[in-house]
Design an enzyme around this catalytic site. Structure first.
Site, short mmCIF file in Angstrom:
data_model
loop_
_atom_site.label_atom_id
_atom_site.label_comp_id
_atom_site.label_asym_id
_atom_site.label_seq_id
_atom_site.Cartn_x
_atom_site.Cartn_y
_atom_site.Cartn_z
N GLY A 240 1.84 -16.94 -86.38
CA GLY A 240 2.80 -17.91 -86.87
C GLY A 240 3.38 -17.49 -88.21
O GLY A 240 3.43 -16.30 -88.53
N SER A 241 3.77 -18.46 -88.98
CA SER A 241 4.41 -18.18 -90.27
C SER A 241 3.39 -17.70 -91.29
O SER A 241 2.18 -17.94 -91.17
CB SER A 241 5.09 -19.44 -90.79
N GLY A 245 -0.46 -18.87 -92.04
CA GLY A 245 -1.52 -17.87 -92.08
C GLY A 245 -2.32 -17.91 -93.37
O GLY A 245 -3.55 -17.73 -93.36
N GLU A 262 -1.50 -12.69 -87.47
CA GLU A 262 -0.22 -12.07 -87.10
C GLU A 262 0.88 -12.99 -87.59
O GLU A 262 1.20 -13.99 -86.95
CB GLU A 262 -0.14 -11.89 -85.58
#
EC number: 1.2.1.3
Length: 509
Positions: A240-241, A245, A262
């Site tokens: 995600g963003s 994260g 990721e």
């Protein structure tokens, strides 16, 4: 579309599916309608999970783990093989559901399901290759080696842009390593995720295995926070963003748990004076507009040598004018909608800010109207001439916006490419071997992915996928990424008749 839902035993309205039971439980008052960005039609109704539902899911996973981990890895691999075969049979239906729910083109929907099939094949082979090393001991009559064991429960938090493939990257490797999974898909694309769960649930039932090996929970960020803070979840893999994260990393880190992150990408392509533009242009266009610019590997920055700058820009504008925008289920269309109107607003605000900072709009900046675009989520891919002091280019916007820079020297181009917080994917187009090797050297790209004469999108499952800096440093999918889903254990066996201490220490009693 209702026929597709029936194909996966999904009915509407469809309530909280987090328990894996026919009569779903969950006391959450959060009920949402899932609408397709294609035409704004309601796919179904979801009751989001609550704390009670979450505890039920984790309890099921904990019960299933001892059973699953006791199976030999090749047998676990055979279950994954059966899942891959089932995906082959359901490829068309699942691809259409992904395309309709997320908005990506049908060809990309097929590609996403194919990624799932490919990672199943990869995992099946890997189930017989979970190798440890044997080392020579400094002590006589001692054997020293390392082996790998499953972690337990692997939590997977996935994003809307790849509603099923990223889960499969994680889940298939986690499964063959002996782990069980709890999956929180994006609440924007739950039906694609539920379809995958129903497919795998049938495989488990056919093999008399507990459903708790694979679990799904549909919830908002509160469920994600529960997962990140839960000591029962050994590993969190979150996509995600960068903002999300960082939150996950801090929460998991406080309990000394493991995480695979990721996160954002701000990917660049360098085009040198010795590039073959016939190869470069299609790759640039797909990288910039594929999935309507909503890939973490989407091409967001184009860095072009001044000698071919105007020629390439003219070719890009010509190519953009040929793009067909519309219903992604129509295979003649190249570009579908953004995921929702919030994404459209981000698109508009970003273009406005780029122009304020001195960017020159050369194409795009339009939200399409009319009956064919009634969801108000269709936008024109946009090209903006940029310069290095524009702060907006350092930020990722999930939309088809391409910033174009010119440069004089390769060192300058590499500096522009690396001078962003993110470090996921990068590419160079050139026929000059010296430029290739410079780009790939430790003075070149600082990204986790570095490509030559191909674009930034379209990673294959055989290689480890992930990036550096604010992209998170995680690795999923191929190569030796399986090690992240296991715990390493170093073992030493004394098969002699004497006790030897390491480092030659003598301890006499």
């Amino acid at each position: 579309m209702k026929d597709l839902l029936k194909a996966f035993d999904l009915s509407t309205p469809y309530y909280n599916i987090s328990t894996g039971q026919e009569n779903w439980v969950g006391n959450s008052k959060k009920i949402i309608d899932i609408k397709s960005p294609v035409n704004n039609d309601c796919i179904g109704t979801i009751q989001l999970a609550d704390n009670h539902s979450y505890k039920v899911v984790v309890s099921k996973a904990k019960e299933a783990f001892p059973i699953w981990k006791s199976m030999p890895a090749p047998q676990r691999g055979d279950i994954v093989r059966q899942f891959g075969d089932a995906l082959r049979k359901e490829k068309e239906n699942l691809a259409k559901l992904v395309s309709y729910e997320m908005g990506k083109s049908l060809q990309e929907g097929y590609g996403e399901v194919q990624e799932m099939i490919d990672i199943c094949d990869f995992a099946v082979g890997l189930s017989r290759q979970l190798y440890g090393l044997q080392m020579h001991s400094e002590r006589p009559n001692h054997r020293m080696f390392e082996q790998w064991h499953p972690l337990g429960i692997v939590g997977i938090i996935s994003a809307f842009n790849f509603p099923v493939a990223v889960w499969a990257w994680n889940a298939t490797l986690a499964w063959i390593c002996g782990n069980v999974c709890v999956w929180k898909p994006s609440e924007k694309t739950p039906f694609s995720a539920m379809a995958c769960q129903e497919i795998f649930k049938k495989i488990l039932k056919q093999n008399a295995l507990p459903e708790g090996i694979s679990n799904i929970i549909i919830g908002d960020s509160d469920i994600g926070k529960l997962m990140a803070s839960d000591y029962d979840i050994a590993l969190i893999s979150a996509t995600g963003s960068t903002k999300m994260g960082k939150s996950v990393s801090q929460t998991v880190g406080k309990r000394l748990g493991k995480s695979i992150l990721e996160l954002g990408g701000n990917n660049a392509i360098i085009v040198t004076q010795e590039a073959d533009l016939d190869i470069a242009v299609p790759a640039i266009v797909f990288g910039a507009v594929g999935t309507a610019g909503q890939r973490c590997t989407s091409t967001r920055r184009l860095i072009v040598h001044k000698s071919c700058y105007q020629n390439l820009l003219d070719k890009l504008i010509h190519a953009y004018k040929q793009l067909r925008i519309g219903n992604p289920l129509n295979e003649k269309n190249h570009v579908g909608p953004l995921i929702d109107v919030d994404a459209v607003n981000d698109y508009l605000k970003t273009i406005e800010e780029a122009q304020k900072q001195g960017g020159n709009l050369v194409y795009g900046n339009n939200v399409l109207k009319g009956e064919a675009f009634k969801s108000n989520c269709y936008v024109m891919p946009t090209i903006i001439e940029a310069h290095s002091n524009m702060s907006i280019v350092r930020h990722e916007t999930f939309a088809p916006i391409l910033y174009v820079f010119s440069y004089d020297t390769l060192d300058e181009a590499i500096f522009i490419q690396n001078n962003v917080p993110q470090g996921l994917s990068s590419s160079i187009f050139t026929q000059n071997m010296q430029q290739v090797e410079t780009f790939l050297s430790n003075s070149g790209s600082d990204c986790g992915i570095a490509n030559v004469n191909i674009g930034t999108s379209g990673a294959e499952i055989g290689g480890a996928f992930g990036g550096e800096k604010e992209t998170g440093g995680g690795r999923e999918s191929g190569s030796d990424s399986w090690k992240a889903y296991m715990r390493r254990q170093t073992c030493t066996v004394n098969y002699g008749k004497n006790a030897h201490l390491a480092q030659g220490i003598v301890f006499n009693l």
